[in-house]
Motif scaffolding. Sequence first.
Motif, short mmCIF file in Angstrom:
data_model
loop_
_atom_site.label_atom_id
_atom_site.label_comp_id
_atom_site.label_asym_id
_atom_site.label_seq_id
_atom_site.Cartn_x
_atom_site.Cartn_y
_atom_site.Cartn_z
N ALA A 1 82.18 -5.21 -18.05
CA ALA A 1 81.32 -4.75 -16.96
C ALA A 1 80.08 -4.05 -17.51
O ALA A 1 78.97 -4.24 -17.00
CB ALA A 1 82.10 -3.82 -16.04
N GLU A 2 80.27 -3.23 -18.54
CA GLU A 2 79.13 -2.51 -19.13
C GLU A 2 78.10 -3.47 -19.71
O GLU A 2 76.92 -3.12 -19.81
CB GLU A 2 79.64 -1.57 -20.23
CG GLU A 2 80.41 -0.37 -19.71
CD GLU A 2 81.03 0.46 -20.80
OE1 GLU A 2 81.37 1.62 -20.54
OE2 GLU A 2 81.20 -0.06 -21.95
N SER B 1 77.54 3.26 -5.30
CA SER B 1 76.62 2.88 -4.22
C SER B 1 75.18 2.75 -4.71
O SER B 1 74.37 2.08 -4.08
CB SER B 1 76.67 3.92 -3.10
OG SER B 1 76.01 5.13 -3.47
N GLY B 2 74.86 3.37 -5.84
CA GLY B 2 73.51 3.29 -6.37
C GLY B 2 73.29 2.19 -7.39
O GLY B 2 72.18 2.06 -7.93
N ARG B 3 74.30 1.38 -7.64
CA ARG B 3 74.17 0.34 -8.65
C ARG B 3 73.00 -0.63 -8.39
O ARG B 3 72.29 -1.01 -9.34
CB ARG B 3 75.47 -0.46 -8.79
CG ARG B 3 75.38 -1.58 -9.82
CD ARG B 3 76.72 -2.25 -10.07
NE ARG B 3 77.32 -2.75 -8.84
CZ ARG B 3 78.58 -3.16 -8.76
NH1 ARG B 3 79.37 -3.10 -9.81
NH2 ARG B 3 79.05 -3.62 -7.62
N SER C 1 75.10 -0.93 -19.64
CA SER C 1 74.95 0.13 -18.64
C SER C 1 76.33 0.54 -18.17
O SER C 1 77.32 -0.14 -18.44
CB SER C 1 74.12 -0.38 -17.46
OG SER C 1 72.77 -0.61 -17.85
N PRO C 2 76.41 1.65 -17.43
CA PRO C 2 77.73 2.10 -16.96
C PRO C 2 78.45 1.05 -16.12
O PRO C 2 77.81 0.26 -15.41
CB PRO C 2 77.40 3.33 -16.11
CG PRO C 2 76.12 3.85 -16.67
CD PRO C 2 75.35 2.62 -17.07
N ALA C 3 79.75 1.07 -16.20
CA ALA C 3 80.58 0.25 -15.32
C ALA C 3 80.74 1.03 -14.03
O ALA C 3 81.67 1.84 -13.88
CB ALA C 3 81.92 -0.03 -15.97
N HIS D 1 73.51 7.33 -20.46
CA HIS D 1 73.24 7.53 -19.03
C HIS D 1 72.82 8.97 -18.76
O HIS D 1 71.83 9.22 -18.06
CB HIS D 1 74.48 7.18 -18.22
CG HIS D 1 74.22 6.99 -16.76
ND1 HIS D 1 73.47 5.95 -16.26
CD2 HIS D 1 74.61 7.71 -15.67
CE1 HIS D 1 73.41 6.03 -14.95
NE2 HIS D 1 74.08 7.09 -14.56
N PHE D 2 73.54 9.91 -19.33
CA PHE D 2 73.17 11.31 -19.12
C PHE D 2 71.88 11.68 -19.86
O PHE D 2 71.11 12.52 -19.40
CB PHE D 2 74.32 12.22 -19.54
CG PHE D 2 75.48 12.21 -18.59
CD1 PHE D 2 75.30 12.33 -17.22
CD2 PHE D 2 76.78 12.05 -19.05
CE1 PHE D 2 76.36 12.32 -16.33
CE2 PHE D 2 77.85 12.04 -18.18
CZ PHE D 2 77.64 12.17 -16.82
N ALA D 3 71.65 11.03 -21.00
CA ALA D 3 70.42 11.31 -21.75
C ALA D 3 69.17 10.82 -21.02
O ALA D 3 68.06 11.23 -21.35
CB ALA D 3 70.50 10.66 -23.13
#
Length: 402
Positions: free
Chosen positions: A135-136, A262-264, A276-278, A295-297
């Motif tokens: 997924a990532e 919901s923001g994907r 990217s994040p799963a 993602h946090f960076a």
Amino acid sequence: MGNTRKYDEDAVLRARVLLLGSGRLDWRQEVDAYRVLATVSPAAYLPKLVGALTSYRGNHWRTADPEVELALHAEAAEAARRIGVDAPNRTRVLCDTLHSYQRSLFAAGRRAEGRAVCEELAEAGRYGRLAIVLAEEGRHGEAAELYGRHIVPGQADDASPWTLIEWAAELDAAGRREEALEVFAGLVDDSRGRAAADRGPLASLVWKLEQYGRMLRAAGRPAEEAAARREALALLARLAEGGEPVSWSNIQATWVTLLALSGRPDEPAATPEAPSPAFGVHPVHGWSPDVREGHFASIPALEEQTDALRASGDLPGLIVAQRRLTARRALRWETSGRRAEESLRPSFDEGVALARRPAGDPDALVRALADRSMFLLAVKRYEEAHADLAEAVALRPIVTRT
């Protein structure tokens, strides 16, 4: 040359004496002793070697050199692979060790090697990490198929609510929207049953209903979306009147995971070259370390982008960027353990304020109100959560026919 066999026998004797001694061994001595003994009696000592290496990682990882740390993960994995197939708990020991090893590889930026270990885990029966890694990398169809091969709803031991959220998310990302809705509908039904029997929080059901409504809207099923929203609103009214029937703790993870999911659509598409994040997976429980860190960076750069959009007057662009930023802040808020309401609420308030501007999109206001309602629910502001969702429902006319 010396007598190699004699040297080996001496090393084995020293190792046995060391382990049988009454003194407390440090980790180096213990690991060295098991390394020697595992060469002559693998059935007895390979599991002990794996345990000793695992104990090292657990007790000393904060001070270990990253390369030393990775080498110990690799050694533990190799030792676990050599444990006999008939040994007690062999599969559990192997899988636990491989799980730790793959995470260290991802943390070191060695993604291809980490994926290979995840494939090995999947062959041993633990497919979840491989599904997340796929997924990532944007391989959503493969991830959805992997979940589908292993999950029998209502029967599979690993078909937890979290697993079903992940499966539905990947089906949706793969364009299999109706199948995603079917999986998520089952999840909502299960949550209803748990809440009715006081085995699950009402808040969790509300969050799932809100996500289900979003999915129904995207699928062009407004009547069912309206029904989901009305059900959520009724539950919020009940919460506002009497609170949760049963005390629950640490349930914000469900909210923040569904918010991020919901923001994907507003996030860049994942690829193997730019993972990217799963979305649909909790960042601590599932995201690969390299993806989570990236993602946090990205928060400072997104803050700069929102500042620039405010200055430019691009309201639609600002609303999208500000929501992306809010979702990241919410993820950091929930995973950091420092959950002061006042540190996060301004982000949701700003989202609503931006959407209320005269040039704002009514759909954006509905979404911003629903977002804030779900946050207020997470911090147990039930009356305010109800007010926000009530306004959102009123802004979107209820459809009575299809």
